[in-house]
Design a protein around this motif. Structure first.
Motif, PDB file in Angstrom:
ATOM      1  N   LYS A 244      -0.590  -4.435  14.848  1.00 47.97           N
ATOM      2  CA  LYS A 244       0.282  -3.333  15.234  1.00 47.97           C
ATOM      3  C   LYS A 244       1.518  -3.826  15.984  1.00 47.97           C
ATOM      4  O   LYS A 244       2.614  -3.293  15.804  1.00 47.97           O
ATOM      5  CB  LYS A 244      -0.492  -2.320  16.081  1.00 47.97           C
ATOM      6  CG  LYS A 244      -1.533  -1.549  15.284  1.00 47.97           C
ATOM      7  CD  LYS A 244      -2.239  -0.526  16.152  1.00 47.97           C
ATOM      8  CE  LYS A 244      -3.226   0.305  15.325  1.00 47.97           C
ATOM      9  NZ  LYS A 244      -3.933   1.313  16.159  1.00 47.97           N
TER      10      LYS A 244
ATOM     11  N   ASP B  32       8.624  -0.670  12.398  1.00 46.37           N
ATOM     12  CA  ASP B  32       8.181   0.701  12.608  1.00 46.37           C
ATOM     13  C   ASP B  32       9.380   1.619  12.852  1.00 46.37           C
ATOM     14  O   ASP B  32      10.031   1.550  13.885  1.00 46.37           O
ATOM     15  CB  ASP B  32       7.220   0.750  13.803  1.00 46.37           C
ATOM     16  CG  ASP B  32       6.595   2.133  13.979  1.00 46.37           C
ATOM     17  OD1 ASP B  32       6.886   3.021  13.164  1.00 46.37           O
ATOM     18  OD2 ASP B  32       5.820   2.309  14.938  1.00 46.37           O
TER      19      ASP B  32
ATOM     20  N   VAL C 153      -1.443  -1.154   8.181  1.00 45.05           N
ATOM     21  CA  VAL C 153      -2.392  -1.600   9.211  1.00 45.05           C
ATOM     22  C   VAL C 153      -3.780  -1.778   8.592  1.00 45.05           C
ATOM     23  O   VAL C 153      -4.436  -2.817   8.776  1.00 45.05           O
ATOM     24  CB  VAL C 153      -2.459  -0.594  10.377  1.00 45.05           C
ATOM     25  CG1 VAL C 153      -3.612  -0.954  11.327  1.00 45.05           C
ATOM     26  CG2 VAL C 153      -1.144  -0.585  11.143  1.00 45.05           C
TER      27      VAL C 153
END
Length: 308
Positions: A15, A22, A62
């Motif tokens: 992450k 992102d 992910v």
């Protein structure tokens, strides 16, 4: 088996690595428009827009990256992201040995490329990824057996909306009573879908009455949540994950193509199919109109995934 501690560490590192790409909450459509405007202003080439704009894309990356990394950690005793990197070619060979589909292989490879910020040749030692062939697509091509379980009145209303205007899951969940529009003798549904992209999809004429009735009946649905101070039409329970929305979108696309053709919208410029569909052709002008109503921008996507 990977320990809970190692699993949590890998999840955190994945992450963290993906955070550089992102862009959730931003509009990919707006980013593309800005890039095109900048290219025109500077007389340079268009810069391809990258990044994870949709929550679904981020979650998929992910999940798929962790599938590979957990396998490597379990097999080779790795505990950190960088320790897994030398074994990526071995995992690629494992995917091939298991006969995973080209779609699965490419998704996992690109997820890991995003995590490690490197191209697949560098990471996996391969020059090309498996090719995807339209003829091998099975998902969304027919109604599944599980679909017979979902027939509440609200779920039937959702099916009708998807069949009438080709809406995606996110677009249907975001619908409010104000999203039904009428102009130029046609009915439209205003949709806000993945990446924040908005569109107005024309309603097939034979569904106009049913769509009006649904918008009226569910305008104050007590099961549905509110968004931005406006009451949504449908609850999340009305859209189970195995509802065949892609199949319904395809039926909409096929009917819409026939409708435009019957209205004399043909341009005479033809799109010629290739590979297993060689010899078939479609009118490019109609394809573009159908593509826009589906929320796409390429004729080949409509032909390959909807007009089968």
């Amino acid at each position: 088996m990977v320990s809970s501690r190692v699993g949590k560490r890998l999840t955190h590192e994945v992450k963290t690595a993906l955070s550089q790409n992102d862009k959730r909450g931003q509009s990919k459509h707006a980013a593309k428009q800005a890039a095109r405007a900048e290219a025109q202003r500077t007389h340079t080439s268009y810069t391809q827009i990258t990044g994870l704009y949709a929550t679904s894309s981020y979650s998929t990356y992910v999940k798929q990256a962790l599938v590979a990394l957990r396998w490597i950690a379990d097999r080779y005793g790795c505990k950190r992201l960088e320790e897994c990197r030398p074994y990526l070619p071995a995992y690629y060979a494992e995917m091939q040995a298991r006969g995973l589909s080209a779609w699965t292989v490419r998704t996992r490879v690109y997820a890991l490329c995003s995590v490690y910020d490197a191209d697949y040749t560098t990471l996996f030692g391969v020059e090309n990824l498996p090719a995807r062939h339209r003829a091998l697509i099975k998902r969304g091509r027919q109604i599944s057996a599980s679909d017979s379980l979902h027939h509440t009145p609200e779920q039937e209303a959702v099916r009708t909306i998807a069949r009438a205007c080709g809406a995606r899951r996110g677009g249907i969940l975001g619908l409010t009573a104000e999203d039904l529009l009428s102009r130029d003798g046609h009915l439209y549904v205003h949709l806000t879908e993945k990446g924040g992209k908005e569109r107005e999809a024309i309603v097939l004429p034979e569904y106009e009455t049913a769509v009006r009735e649904i918008f009226s009946a569910y305008a104050e649905n007590p099961k549905a949540a509110a968004t931005g101070g406006r009451q949504r039409l449908f609850s999340r329970s009305a859209l189970p994950k195995d509802m065949p929305l892609h199949y319904l979108r395809a039926q909409y696309a096929q009917d819409l193509y026939r409708y435009y053709a019957a209205q004399g919208a043909s341009t005479g410029e033809l799109y010629h199919c290739r590979a297993d569909r060689k010899g078939q052709c479609y009118d490019k002008g109609i394809l573009k109109a159908v593509s826009l109503n589906l929320g796409h921008s390429r004729c080949d996507v409509v032909v390959s995934h909807y007009l089968w």
